[in-house]
Write a protein that holds these residues in place. Sequence first.
Motif, PDB file in Angstrom:
ATOM      1  N   LEU A 291       2.275  -7.310  -7.817  1.00 51.93           N
ATOM      2  CA  LEU A 291       2.153  -8.750  -8.028  1.00 51.93           C
ATOM      3  C   LEU A 291       3.514  -9.409  -8.145  1.00 51.93           C
ATOM      4  O   LEU A 291       3.758 -10.489  -7.579  1.00 51.93           O
ATOM      5  CB  LEU A 291       1.336  -9.025  -9.292  1.00 51.93           C
ATOM      6  CG  LEU A 291      -0.173  -8.772  -9.209  1.00 51.93           C
ATOM      7  CD1 LEU A 291      -0.799  -8.867 -10.595  1.00 51.93           C
ATOM      8  CD2 LEU A 291      -0.831  -9.770  -8.263  1.00 51.93           C
ATOM      9  N   ALA A 292       4.421  -8.770  -8.875  1.00 51.30           N
ATOM     10  CA  ALA A 292       5.732  -9.380  -9.098  1.00 51.30           C
ATOM     11  C   ALA A 292       6.578  -9.440  -7.834  1.00 51.30           C
ATOM     12  O   ALA A 292       7.384 -10.354  -7.663  1.00 51.30           O
ATOM     13  CB  ALA A 292       6.473  -8.609 -10.190  1.00 51.30           C
ATOM     14  N   SER A 293       6.401  -8.479  -6.944  1.00 54.15           N
ATOM     15  CA  SER A 293       7.236  -8.426  -5.738  1.00 54.15           C
ATOM     16  C   SER A 293       6.619  -9.145  -4.546  1.00 54.15           C
ATOM     17  O   SER A 293       7.254  -9.255  -3.492  1.00 54.15           O
ATOM     18  CB  SER A 293       7.495  -6.964  -5.356  1.00 54.15           C
ATOM     19  OG  SER A 293       6.284  -6.284  -5.087  1.00 54.15           O
ATOM     20  N   LEU A 294       5.405  -9.650  -4.687  1.00 55.89           N
ATOM     21  CA  LEU A 294       4.676 -10.222  -3.550  1.00 55.89           C
ATOM     22  C   LEU A 294       5.448 -11.339  -2.836  1.00 55.89           C
ATOM     23  O   LEU A 294       5.601 -11.298  -1.611  1.00 55.89           O
ATOM     24  CB  LEU A 294       3.312 -10.723  -4.027  1.00 55.89           C
ATOM     25  CG  LEU A 294       2.236 -10.931  -2.961  1.00 55.89           C
ATOM     26  CD1 LEU A 294       1.982  -9.652  -2.190  1.00 55.89           C
ATOM     27  CD2 LEU A 294       0.936 -11.412  -3.610  1.00 55.89           C
ATOM     28  N   PRO A 295       5.955 -12.373  -3.525  1.00 57.57           N
ATOM     29  CA  PRO A 295       6.678 -13.438  -2.812  1.00 57.57           C
ATOM     30  C   PRO A 295       7.946 -12.943  -2.121  1.00 57.57           C
ATOM     31  O   PRO A 295       8.298 -13.431  -1.042  1.00 57.57           O
ATOM     32  CB  PRO A 295       7.002 -14.451  -3.922  1.00 57.57           C
ATOM     33  CG  PRO A 295       6.040 -14.161  -5.017  1.00 57.57           C
ATOM     34  CD  PRO A 295       5.820 -12.686  -4.968  1.00 57.57           C
ATOM     35  N   ILE A 296       8.646 -11.982  -2.750  1.00 57.48           N
ATOM     36  CA  ILE A 296       9.877 -11.466  -2.146  1.00 57.48           C
ATOM     37  C   ILE A 296       9.564 -10.722  -0.856  1.00 57.48           C
ATOM     38  O   ILE A 296      10.235 -10.899   0.169  1.00 57.48           O
ATOM     39  CB  ILE A 296      10.612 -10.541  -3.136  1.00 57.48           C
ATOM     40  CG1 ILE A 296      10.988 -11.317  -4.400  1.00 57.48           C
ATOM     41  CG2 ILE A 296      11.854  -9.949  -2.496  1.00 57.48           C
ATOM     42  CD1 ILE A 296      11.606 -10.452  -5.481  1.00 57.48           C
ATOM     43  N   VAL A 297       8.527  -9.882  -0.897  1.00 59.17           N
ATOM     44  CA  VAL A 297       8.138  -9.125   0.296  1.00 59.17           C
ATOM     45  C   VAL A 297       7.683 -10.078   1.407  1.00 59.17           C
ATOM     46  O   VAL A 297       8.087  -9.941   2.570  1.00 59.17           O
ATOM     47  CB  VAL A 297       7.021  -8.126  -0.051  1.00 59.17           C
ATOM     48  CG1 VAL A 297       6.472  -7.466   1.211  1.00 59.17           C
ATOM     49  CG2 VAL A 297       7.540  -7.064  -1.006  1.00 59.17           C
ATOM     50  N   ALA A 298       6.855 -11.065   1.061  1.00 58.86           N
ATOM     51  CA  ALA A 298       6.354 -12.006   2.059  1.00 58.86           C
ATOM     52  C   ALA A 298       7.492 -12.824   2.655  1.00 58.86           C
ATOM     53  O   ALA A 298       7.541 -13.047   3.871  1.00 58.86           O
ATOM     54  CB  ALA A 298       5.312 -12.930   1.431  1.00 58.86           C
ATOM     55  N   GLY A 299       8.417 -13.280   1.811  1.00 61.12           N
ATOM     56  CA  GLY A 299       9.515 -14.104   2.306  1.00 61.12           C
ATOM     57  C   GLY A 299      10.526 -13.343   3.130  1.00 61.12           C
ATOM     58  O   GLY A 299      11.113 -13.884   4.059  1.00 61.12           O
ATOM     59  N   THR A 300      10.734 -12.057   2.807  1.00 59.00           N
ATOM     60  CA  THR A 300      11.749 -11.264   3.505  1.00 59.00           C
ATOM     61  C   THR A 300      11.213 -10.632   4.778  1.00 59.00           C
ATOM     62  O   THR A 300      11.867 -10.661   5.823  1.00 59.00           O
ATOM     63  CB  THR A 300      12.292 -10.161   2.578  1.00 59.00           C
ATOM     64  OG1 THR A 300      12.802 -10.753   1.384  1.00 59.00           O
ATOM     65  CG2 THR A 300      13.400  -9.378   3.270  1.00 59.00           C
ATOM     66  N   PHE A 301      10.007 -10.069   4.706  1.00 58.58           N
ATOM     67  CA  PHE A 301       9.490  -9.282   5.823  1.00 58.58           C
ATOM     68  C   PHE A 301       8.385  -9.987   6.602  1.00 58.58           C
ATOM     69  O   PHE A 301       7.979  -9.509   7.660  1.00 58.58           O
ATOM     70  CB  PHE A 301       8.974  -7.932   5.317  1.00 58.58           C
ATOM     71  CG  PHE A 301      10.013  -7.145   4.565  1.00 58.58           C
ATOM     72  CD1 PHE A 301      11.083  -6.575   5.231  1.00 58.58           C
ATOM     73  CD2 PHE A 301       9.934  -6.991   3.193  1.00 58.58           C
ATOM     74  CE1 PHE A 301      12.040  -5.857   4.543  1.00 58.58           C
ATOM     75  CE2 PHE A 301      10.877  -6.275   2.494  1.00 58.58           C
ATOM     76  CZ  PHE A 301      11.944  -5.707   3.166  1.00 58.58           C
ATOM     77  N   GLY A 302       7.861 -11.097   6.083  1.00 60.38           N
ATOM     78  CA  GLY A 302       6.828 -11.828   6.799  1.00 60.38           C
ATOM     79  C   GLY A 302       5.491 -11.115   6.867  1.00 60.38           C
ATOM     80  O   GLY A 302       4.666 -11.429   7.714  1.00 60.38           O
ATOM     81  N   ARG A 303       5.275 -10.159   5.999  1.00 60.04           N
ATOM     82  CA  ARG A 303       3.988  -9.461   5.961  1.00 60.04           C
ATOM     83  C   ARG A 303       3.807  -8.838   4.587  1.00 60.04           C
ATOM     84  O   ARG A 303       4.787  -8.529   3.887  1.00 60.04           O
ATOM     85  CB  ARG A 303       3.900  -8.387   7.045  1.00 60.04           C
ATOM     86  CG  ARG A 303       4.985  -7.322   6.999  1.00 60.04           C
ATOM     87  CD  ARG A 303       4.846  -6.384   8.180  1.00 60.04           C
ATOM     88  NE  ARG A 303       5.758  -5.250   8.099  1.00 60.04           N
ATOM     89  CZ  ARG A 303       5.774  -4.250   8.968  1.00 60.04           C
ATOM     90  NH1 ARG A 303       4.925  -4.246   9.978  1.00 60.04           N
ATOM     91  NH2 ARG A 303       6.617  -3.256   8.851  1.00 60.04           N
ATOM     92  N   VAL A 304       2.570  -8.654   4.192  1.00 58.10           N
ATOM     93  CA  VAL A 304       2.255  -8.051   2.896  1.00 58.10           C
ATOM     94  C   VAL A 304       1.199  -6.978   3.099  1.00 58.10           C
ATOM     95  O   VAL A 304       0.454  -6.987   4.083  1.00 58.10           O
ATOM     96  CB  VAL A 304       1.747  -9.106   1.882  1.00 58.10           C
ATOM     97  CG1 VAL A 304       2.819 -10.125   1.566  1.00 58.10           C
ATOM     98  CG2 VAL A 304       0.487  -9.795   2.398  1.00 58.10           C
ATOM     99  N   ALA A 305       1.158  -6.041   2.152  1.00 54.32           N
ATOM    100  CA  ALA A 305       0.159  -4.968   2.164  1.00 54.32           C
ATOM    101  C   ALA A 305      -0.847  -5.252   1.054  1.00 54.32           C
ATOM    102  O   ALA A 305      -0.580  -4.958  -0.114  1.00 54.32           O
ATOM    103  CB  ALA A 305       0.824  -3.610   1.956  1.00 54.32           C
ATOM    104  N   PRO A 306      -2.015  -5.850   1.385  1.00 53.73           N
ATOM    105  CA  PRO A 306      -2.988  -6.216   0.338  1.00 53.73           C
ATOM    106  C   PRO A 306      -3.434  -5.037  -0.516  1.00 53.73           C
ATOM    107  O   PRO A 306      -3.734  -5.207  -1.695  1.00 53.73           O
ATOM    108  CB  PRO A 306      -4.160  -6.794   1.147  1.00 53.73           C
ATOM    109  CG  PRO A 306      -3.575  -7.214   2.449  1.00 53.73           C
ATOM    110  CD  PRO A 306      -2.479  -6.236   2.721  1.00 53.73           C
ATOM    111  N   TRP A 307      -3.497  -3.844   0.074  1.00 56.80           N
ATOM    112  CA  TRP A 307      -3.934  -2.660  -0.674  1.00 56.80           C
ATOM    113  C   TRP A 307      -2.750  -1.816  -1.119  1.00 56.80           C
ATOM    114  O   TRP A 307      -2.932  -0.662  -1.510  1.00 56.80           O
ATOM    115  CB  TRP A 307      -4.881  -1.811   0.185  1.00 56.80           C
ATOM    116  CG  TRP A 307      -5.937  -2.597   0.884  1.00 56.80           C
ATOM    117  CD1 TRP A 307      -6.136  -2.702   2.234  1.00 56.80           C
ATOM    118  CD2 TRP A 307      -6.945  -3.414   0.280  1.00 56.80           C
ATOM    119  NE1 TRP A 307      -7.186  -3.520   2.506  1.00 56.80           N
ATOM    120  CE2 TRP A 307      -7.709  -3.988   1.320  1.00 56.80           C
ATOM    121  CE3 TRP A 307      -7.274  -3.726  -1.036  1.00 56.80           C
ATOM    122  CZ2 TRP A 307      -8.769  -4.841   1.081  1.00 56.80           C
ATOM    123  CZ3 TRP A 307      -8.326  -4.589  -1.282  1.00 56.80           C
ATOM    124  CH2 TRP A 307      -9.061  -5.127  -0.235  1.00 56.80           C
TER     125      TRP A 307
END
Length: 681
Positions: A291-307
């Motif tokens: 949860l804490a890293s979600l915005p950083i991952v989305a902003g840097t890599f343009g994708r997230v891993a929901p699971w």
Amino acid sequence: SGLVHVRVKAFVDTLRQSDRVEAFGWLRRLKPPQNPGQYDWAQAGARRGVLVSLDCNQAASLQLLDQSDPRPGIIQRLRDHVRAALLDDQLLDNSDAASLLDALILGRREGIERDMEEVFVRTGCAHYLAVSGFHVGIVACFVWFATRVTGFGRRLQAIVVMLVVVLYAVIADPRPPILRATIMAVAILLSLMGRRRPSLLGSLSLAAFIILLVNPTALFDVGFQLSFTAVAAVVYLRPAVAALVPFSGGRRARPDTIDAVAEAVGDQKSLGRRVANWFAVLVSVSLGAWLASLPIVAGTFGRVAPWGWIDSVIAFFAVIPVMFFGFIKLLLGLVLPPLAPVANVPLAAFASCLLWVMDLLGRVPGTIVQVPAPPIWLAVIYYAALVAIVAWRFGRLRGRVVHVYVGALAVGTALWLLLPAYPPGVRVTQLAVGRGTSTVIEMPDGRVWIYDAGTSGSIDPGAKIVVPYLRHRGIRRVDGIILSHANLDHFGGALSIVDAVRCGPVYLSPYFASHSDFSGPAGVLLAELMRRGHPVETIHAGSALDMGPSTDAEILWPAAESHAGLSVNDSSLVIRLTTDHGAILLTGDIGDIPQQWLIANEEVSADVLVLPHHGAVTSSTASFVNAVRPDRLVRSSFVRTAESPELARLAGDLPIFNTVDSGAVEIMLGPGPIQIRGYAD
């Protein structure tokens, strides 16, 4: 003053570290991005002190001046010795297991297969491949229990563990995560030696202070950001998340102390209860860090891993035995080399099991989701909501206030996801790709089309330029990709776009297949589209193409009937987009024959002309420009306008927007007069 990034476009095996060389090549200052959403190499280089790049075209461009001592330095020799102790000939024969161990134990990801690394990334488990707090914790626990069994005193235990952890940090890849973990471990061990209660927040703050004191620009390193954010989440957010997880003991957990996780396990006497508590703590730690890293991952890599949070928990049980036997093998290889091969059998078996588990997790639907970078305001609301939840959990804030923060986050996320900013008119963006063409066409109803996606350079324009632009614009679907003709500098990035976002059909001219060599790039493109089952349609002059409301998309060339001897360039699809506010003509690489035919047989007038063949001037170019009667010219090229006197004379007073000079060129057809601007201007 600063550093130079030297790139040699040839294989060089005659030089060693610390050799003095003379380099001859093209010296260039690192340039800022020329397209929206593109990675800023100039800024990233400046943060590391790298200001210019030097491109050497051949191995002979490097001349040896002074040869270094053939023996590597002490640290390098130590690293080589440790790696040799971990990976013997038996393991090296199993390349997958060897590369996995090299990454898991020593943090060396250079040799890992791209497909293997990608599955760790897709499942949100890439942190296992980067030596970090998890690895340092395993080493510290391993040595702590080993010294405890041998009867060491508490202080001597702490000293031995401290030395081993520091040595491990020297051997492994010295990235911010392992530096942070090492400093925290040393601070905690010093606290134990002084019989003081260790503070996670204090040690975390000390680690940040030391790293930023030595290298202030580490603040912008995504590894630094993710590492410190994840640990802060374990300290503060985990107890709040634990309240939602059964058997977690989250009600008793205290923040800011090393006892927090231990207290979360509780004092249950039942083994089953204790195991359930440990599992719940593991889930809450993983979920909190995710949860804490979600915005950083989305902003840097343009994708997230929901699971990713649950995948990390599942992978944990497969990673632990690999690391356990890996460190056993390493210890035996350093202390008792003849016994080291004993660990190879279980090590290879558990490594294969881990790869099988990761492959299985990677096949779960929805493993990875492409997302646009969240805006700054949404990230601020997100972290404010997390802070409010933590404050509420520890009695510092009322529940009603938390509801306000969470409600604001929900509304902001809905606005961001459900109300994308469609352009008021037709936006045509000619991206800067060097010699090549990549054009994104956005309609006011949200439909998006791409006309060509290629470059003649060594990069993948789809992955490096077009897809980052789509993410920057919040575009999640492309309605169609139109490839003008079968030259790589016009289609080379198409497959990357198809793989990255939802795409409609790929539209080709009737001549594309006939100009495609089976073993060449165009043939590979067609074969890969067929293998993926992606729809492909053929269009020609007169074909209907509904690109959007109030927009007339006319395909002017080539005709359906055969034109004898038509070259690959002359077979380019020519499209004129006409709206109530103006028209733009896209011409591909057409030469004299199509230009003369269009002048004689079609209405080609347009307000904006994208010059044929990247602005090359032929015998019919002047007549073609006069027939189009544009107000502005756009050129996609790597040759500056100042270096093209013939084109400048032909254009006269017409302004030329060249991508190499202006960066991406954005053309807005309505409302109001036509607007055109360069991203770098």
